[in-house]
Write an enzyme that holds these catalytic residues in place. Structure first.
Site, PDB file in Angstrom:
ATOM      1  N   ASP A 212       7.294  -3.468  49.955  1.00  0.00           N
ATOM      2  CA  ASP A 212       8.058  -3.398  50.500  1.00  0.00           C
ATOM      3  C   ASP A 212       8.572  -1.864  49.947  1.00  0.00           C
ATOM      4  OD1 ASP A 212       9.919  -5.835  51.852  1.00  0.00           O
ATOM      5  OD2 ASP A 212       9.641  -6.831  50.005  1.00  0.00           O
TER       6      ASP A 212
ATOM      7  N   HIS B 104       4.543  -8.610  41.815  1.00  0.00           N
ATOM      8  CA  HIS B 104       4.530  -9.478  43.074  1.00  0.00           C
ATOM      9  C   HIS B 104       4.299 -10.937  42.264  1.00  0.00           C
ATOM     10  CE1 HIS B 104       3.333 -11.200  46.638  1.00  0.00           C
ATOM     11  NE2 HIS B 104       3.777 -10.877  46.829  1.00  0.00           N
TER      12      HIS B 104
END
Ligand code: CMC
Length: 437
Positions: free
Chosen positions: A372, A314
């Site tokens: 996700d 991320h």
């Protein structure tokens, strides 16, 4: 100064080694988070631009909505930790918080709930837009088209300078998004659209519109409704990510709210952003079995191989994504309920997580599972097809986009977004006719 940007006597001095001149830049202090150097006068004073592709060090706005500390794995909405909101709130309670800044009183909640519920139907004429799409159109393409088309329809809520019209547009977008997304699914499988059911919660109503058929009664499974509610909360806002920045940038020119949210949907679609949940599931299917996990981890580390572990890493979190932890718990609840704990894809996912978390490459680069990583497995267990995953993200994120758009419009410091560039093309030269090239 607006938005409570507290300036202080603090300055940041930069020296131009080319001419020895120094410039004191003001330092701004947010309520939490790192100090921010105000470079608005930088070009005027120095004649230089700053260079920051991907905005890795650049704040584009001041905001009171969401705070992330990526090193500590903290995510706060209006100051409230995400795990407390996910555990205790209805999605619309969080939506109210994001939009208006405080948790609602009971009366405020009832009114907001009523306003959203009574705007959830789509005009019958809009329903006819769907038939212009191919049945195999990606739901994100349909969502982009239908949401953009709302601006060709609701002419009474396009004027962004009118606070009442902004409120009406906000209500319409949040209320109609579940209907728009569920209809995209129903259209793709050739089933009739379901109308919203006002007695249901936002999450339960969405499940009803997705899965009910007119020929038999449909009861929403409370475990799945709870999981969907949580998933919506976990995806509701995430500070100035690509799609939110897209919404703000589109809105900065005065574009209408429906067009801005359609732009956000387009930006979310990419596999580095919201498209990752779909990519995770495709990757798990490509891996195929637990014993091939090592082979794919090796590929992800190979600089010559473009393959990346989807659902890992991320831009902001250099620690476990706090949303992923809640998602993992929700995933187990849903698999228990659906009796799908032997789901091979989950077993591959668990093995992948185990190997990656122990692997030096992932540890050193601080690549942890993100939100996700688990959402795809949950959606699959719920019976939601892979192509719908990113559309569900868009449904949840609409609230955040709208809140950020409303905040931007009300910000007196707001200007049209216009980044500068480092030009590396040809300097000025004279046109050469065809016969001389
Ligand atoms: N697998 C393998 N290596 C990776 C991965 C990954 N998933 N993610 C980053 N790296 C490596 C990358 O190769 C680079 O290595 P080096 O420094 O040796 O060149 C280093 O880690 C830093 O990567 P980056 O691409 O410079 O980092 P970024 O902040 O620009 O990218 C990211 C963040 C999310 C785009 C990236 O981690 C990624 O592509 N992850 C997979 C896609 C994904 O899961 N996206 C969902 C993000 S969360 C949902 C959302 O908020 O939208």
């Amino acid at each position: 100064m607006s938005q409570d940007r507290t300036s202080s006597s603090d300055t940041f001095t930069v020296t131009d080694n080319a001419n020895g001149k120094s410039l004191d830049l003001p330092v701004l202090h947010g309520s939490v988070g790192p100090r921010v150097v105000d470079i608005r006068k930088f070009y005027g004073e120095t004649g230089c631009f700053t260079y920051d592709p991907g905005f890795t060090s650049t704040g584009s706005c001041a905001s009171k909505i969401t705070f992330i500390d990526g090193d500590k794995g903290i995510l706060l909405h209006r100051g409230y930790p995400i795990d407390q909101l996910a555990e205790n709130c209805d999605f619309l309670e969080v939506a109210y918080l994001l939009l208006f800044g405080e948790l609602p009183s009971r009366a405020e909640m009832d009114k907001f709930d009523h306003d959203i519920t009574y705007h959830s139907m789509l005009n019958e004429q809009i329903l006819r837009f769907y038939s212009g799409f191919r049945r195999d159109a990606h739901p994100m393409a349909v969502a982009c088209g239908i949401v953009g088309a709302l601006s060709a329809f609701y002419h009474d809520s396009l004027d962004f300078t009118d606070s009442f019209q902004r409120l009406v547009a906000e209500t319409r977008l949040i209320a109609k998004m579940p209907t728009i997304i569920a209809n995209a699914y129903k259209y793709s499988i050739g089933q009739p659209f379901n109308y919203p059911r006002n007695s249901l919660s936002y999450a339960a109503n969405f499940l009803q519109m997705m899965f009910a058929v007119p020929c038999e009664p449909y009861e929403v499974n409370p475990v799945l409704a709870r999981a969907m509610n949580r998933i919506l909360i976990l995806h509701a806002d995430h500070e100035q990510n690509a799609s939110t920045s897209t919404v703000r940038l589109a809105g900065s020119s005065g574009a209408n709210p429906f067009a801005c949210i359609a732009a956000g949907i387009a930006s979310l679609w990419g596999p580095s952003h919201g498209g990752a949940n779909e990519a995770v599931l495709n990757m798990l299917m490509q891996i195929g079995s637990k014993d091939r996990v090592g082979e794919f981890v090796k590929r992800a580390k190979d600089k010559e191989d473009p393959f990346r572990l989807m659902g890992f890493g991320h831009r902001v979190y250099k620690n476990y994504d706090p949303r992923a932890k809640i998602m993992q718990k929700t995933c187990h609840e849903v698999l228990d309920e659906m009796g799908r704990h032997d789901e091979p894809l989950l077993q591959i996912a668990v093995e992948l997580e185990r190997i990656a978390l122990e692997d030096d490459y992932f540890v050193e680069k601080k690549l942890y599972p993100n939100v996700d990583f688990y959402s795809g497995i949950i959606f699959r267990a719920m019976g939601i097809p892979v192509s719908m995953f990113t559309a569900l993200f868009a449904l949840a994120r609409t609230t955040g986009w709208v809140a950020q758009w409303m905040e931007m419009i009300a910000d007196p410091d707001q200007k049209i977004g216009r980044p500068r560039q480092l030009y590396v093309g040809a300097p000025q030269r004279d046109y050469v006719p065809f016969d001389k090239r």
